[in-house]
Design a protein around this motif. Structure first.
Motif, PDB file in Angstrom:
ATOM      1  N   LEU A  92       0.905  -1.171   0.059  1.00  0.00           N
ATOM      2  CA  LEU A  92       0.053   0.173  -0.013  1.00  0.00           C
ATOM      3  C   LEU A  92       0.907   1.181   0.065  1.00  0.00           C
ATOM      4  O   LEU A  92       0.592   2.141  -0.960  1.00  0.00           O
ATOM      5  CB  LEU A  92      -0.904  -0.211   1.244  1.00  0.00           C
ATOM      6  CG  LEU A  92      -1.979   1.195   1.345  1.00  0.00           C
ATOM      7  CD1 LEU A  92      -2.665   1.407   0.081  1.00  0.00           C
ATOM      8  CD2 LEU A  92      -2.750   1.329   2.588  1.00  0.00           C
ATOM      9  N   MET A  96       0.677   3.830  -2.978  1.00  0.00           N
ATOM     10  CA  MET A  96      -0.143   5.152  -2.429  1.00  0.00           C
ATOM     11  C   MET A  96       0.927   6.223  -2.624  1.00  0.00           C
ATOM     12  O   MET A  96       0.486   7.542  -2.843  1.00  0.00           O
ATOM     13  CB  MET A  96      -0.720   5.052  -0.902  1.00  0.00           C
ATOM     14  CG  MET A  96      -1.452   6.238  -0.542  1.00  0.00           C
ATOM     15  SD  MET A  96      -2.230   5.646   0.938  1.00  0.00           S
ATOM     16  CE  MET A  96      -2.802   7.103   1.491  1.00  0.00           C
ATOM     17  N   HIS A 108      -6.105   2.434  -3.360  1.00  0.00           N
ATOM     18  CA  HIS A 108      -7.006   1.208  -2.826  1.00  0.00           C
ATOM     19  C   HIS A 108      -7.566   0.431  -3.739  1.00  0.00           C
ATOM     20  O   HIS A 108      -7.586  -0.744  -3.590  1.00  0.00           O
ATOM     21  CB  HIS A 108      -8.118   2.203  -1.791  1.00  0.00           C
ATOM     22  CG  HIS A 108      -9.043   1.152  -1.228  1.00  0.00           C
ATOM     23  ND1 HIS A 108     -10.055   1.815  -0.290  1.00  0.00           N
ATOM     24  CD2 HIS A 108      -8.966  -0.049  -0.881  1.00  0.00           C
ATOM     25  CE1 HIS A 108     -10.778   0.697   0.241  1.00  0.00           C
ATOM     26  NE2 HIS A 108     -10.120  -0.323  -0.232  1.00  0.00           N
ATOM     27  N   ILE A 111      -5.142  -1.876  -5.863  1.00  0.00           N
ATOM     28  CA  ILE A 111      -4.443  -2.876  -4.632  1.00  0.00           C
ATOM     29  C   ILE A 111      -5.601  -3.892  -4.489  1.00  0.00           C
ATOM     30  O   ILE A 111      -5.365  -5.230  -4.602  1.00  0.00           O
ATOM     31  CB  ILE A 111      -3.883  -2.515  -3.464  1.00  0.00           C
ATOM     32  CG1 ILE A 111      -2.678  -1.491  -3.751  1.00  0.00           C
ATOM     33  CG2 ILE A 111      -3.396  -3.587  -2.634  1.00  0.00           C
ATOM     34  CD1 ILE A 111      -2.024  -1.223  -2.505  1.00  0.00           C
ATOM     35  N   TYR A 146      -4.067   6.444   5.201  1.00  0.00           N
ATOM     36  CA  TYR A 146      -3.221   5.170   4.968  1.00  0.00           C
ATOM     37  C   TYR A 146      -3.643   4.104   5.807  1.00  0.00           C
ATOM     38  O   TYR A 146      -4.024   2.922   5.373  1.00  0.00           O
ATOM     39  CB  TYR A 146      -1.975   5.500   5.071  1.00  0.00           C
ATOM     40  CG  TYR A 146      -0.898   4.184   5.078  1.00  0.00           C
ATOM     41  CD1 TYR A 146      -0.414   3.736   3.655  1.00  0.00           C
ATOM     42  CD2 TYR A 146      -0.444   3.752   6.030  1.00  0.00           C
ATOM     43  CE1 TYR A 146       0.170   2.775   3.734  1.00  0.00           C
ATOM     44  CE2 TYR A 146       0.279   2.588   6.180  1.00  0.00           C
ATOM     45  CZ  TYR A 146       0.894   2.158   5.021  1.00  0.00           C
ATOM     46  OH  TYR A 146       1.467   0.830   5.009  1.00  0.00           O
ATOM     47  N   LEU A 150      -5.419   0.555   4.591  1.00  0.00           N
ATOM     48  CA  LEU A 150      -4.848  -0.610   5.211  1.00  0.00           C
ATOM     49  C   LEU A 150      -5.772  -1.618   5.800  1.00  0.00           C
ATOM     50  O   LEU A 150      -5.767  -2.842   5.476  1.00  0.00           O
ATOM     51  CB  LEU A 150      -3.259  -0.425   5.836  1.00  0.00           C
ATOM     52  CG  LEU A 150      -2.614  -1.558   6.317  1.00  0.00           C
ATOM     53  CD1 LEU A 150      -2.186  -2.242   4.889  1.00  0.00           C
ATOM     54  CD2 LEU A 150      -1.541  -1.341   7.116  1.00  0.00           C
ATOM     55  N   LEU A 153      -8.233  -3.039   3.488  1.00  0.00           N
ATOM     56  CA  LEU A 153      -7.504  -4.309   2.603  1.00  0.00           C
ATOM     57  C   LEU A 153      -7.517  -5.380   3.506  1.00  0.00           C
ATOM     58  O   LEU A 153      -7.742  -6.532   3.246  1.00  0.00           O
ATOM     59  CB  LEU A 153      -6.280  -3.676   2.078  1.00  0.00           C
ATOM     60  CG  LEU A 153      -6.163  -2.757   1.019  1.00  0.00           C
ATOM     61  CD1 LEU A 153      -4.647  -2.153   0.730  1.00  0.00           C
ATOM     62  CD2 LEU A 153      -6.790  -3.339  -0.141  1.00  0.00           C
TER      63      LEU A 153
END
Lengths: 186, 123
Positions: A92, A96, A108, A111, A146, A150, A153
């Motif tokens: 990421l 990013m 986002h 990924i 961020y 994350l 994800l």
């Protein structure tokens, strides 16, 4: 099996992840791939990469460098292999925060799509992330963004994996897949 | 009282809404400025933000807070696992959240911890 491992720093995530990936490879007699995600930007990174490489020596991993566009590993590897992807955190950051200093607003989505493709096509994969959500710090909006991405994800990957583990000082809490996790931890 | 804890962005609110079949209208969303919490909502979300407002304004938790929350679902970020903050307010905040969650968990019927969207009942 598809396995997701997260937890705090130095809690044994990578070690367990390597063991599980190796175990899956031995059981299936397929190639063993380490998907390296770190994008070196300075000497400190270089040294860390060498240290990690040395730690993996003797395990039989073929290292595939893939700091971006994670779906491209599918072109380089046998789908039937045993994969270790370490880590979502680095992936990421690479997608990013671009080298030019700009922030990629589509990181986002890119990924997430890449991961879904990989997870749906391979049979054996261990994916590692970092649990960075429990400290008493008020971050700047970018860092907060961020963390939020994350976490999204992480949850997405956890949902599509058979086993979800939390590493707590080298002990594994099984959050998902209790009935099938024994093989991985034995 | 049900306590739902976990790190930031772990799916705590989504879990509560789904499990109890509630909507955003049932939620009081705490913020880090308002020290007075209105009563009557089924869910208090982001208790840690309210506690930050209290610490910033040097106000304690009202004595009747736990009593008023007997039928409430309280959602709070666990902020206990980082480095001790350099900033004094954040340091006090971190301890205030820990103490409050400890007291609330003792009085609660249930404590659930979310990890990557997956709930675990710890009380």
């Amino acid at each position: 099996m598809k396995v997701f491992i997260s937890g705090g720093v130095k809690n044994g995530k990578s070690f367990y992840a390597q063991r599980i990936a190796k175990r899956q490879q031995t059981d299936s007699n397929t190639p063993l791939y380490y998907i390296a995600t770190m994008d070196s930007t300075d000497r400190e990174d270089d040294e860390r990469i060498i240290r990690h490489r040395n730690e993996r020596e003797g395990w039989g991993f073929t290292t595939i460098e893939q700091p971006r566009n994670i779906e491209n590993i599918l072109e380089k590897c046998d789908y039937d292999g045993s994969f270790l992807l370490d880590s979502l955190t680095a992936l990421l950051a690479n997608e990013m925060f671009t080298p030019s200093g700009d922030v990629n607003p589509d990181a986002h989505k890119q990924i997430a799509e890449g991961l879904i493709e990989v997870i749906s096509k391979v049979n054996r994969i261990v994916i590692v992330s970092d649990y960075i959500y429990s400290d008493a710090i008020l971050y700047d909006p970018l860092t907060e963004q961020y963390r939020r991405i994350l976490a999204a994800l992480d949850s997405m990957v956890a949902q599509s994996c058979d086993i979800v583990l939390e590493a707590v000082y080298s002990q594994m809490i099984i959050h998902k897949g209790k009935d099938v996790a024994d093989f991985a931890l034995s | 009282m049900i306590i739902i804890i976990g790190g930031a962005y772990q799916g705590k609110l989504a879990y509560a809404l789904e499990r109890f079949n509630l909507t955003e209208e049932d939620v009081y969303a705490c913020n880090d400025e308002e020290t007075v919490m209105p009563q009557g909502k089924r869910i208090i979300n982001g208790l840690e933000k309210w506690l930050l407002a209290l610490v910033r304004n040097d106000v304690g938790i009202p004595d009747n807070f736990i009593n008023n929350c007997k039928d409430t679902i309280i959602i709070c970020n666990d902020i206990s696992c980082g480095v001790v903050p350099v900033d004094r307010v954040l340091r006090r905040w971190r301890e205030a959240v820990g103490r409050a969650l400890g007291a609330l968990a003792q009085q609660s019927d249930e404590v659930v911890r979310l990890f990557c969207g997956i709930p675990t009942r710890i009380k």
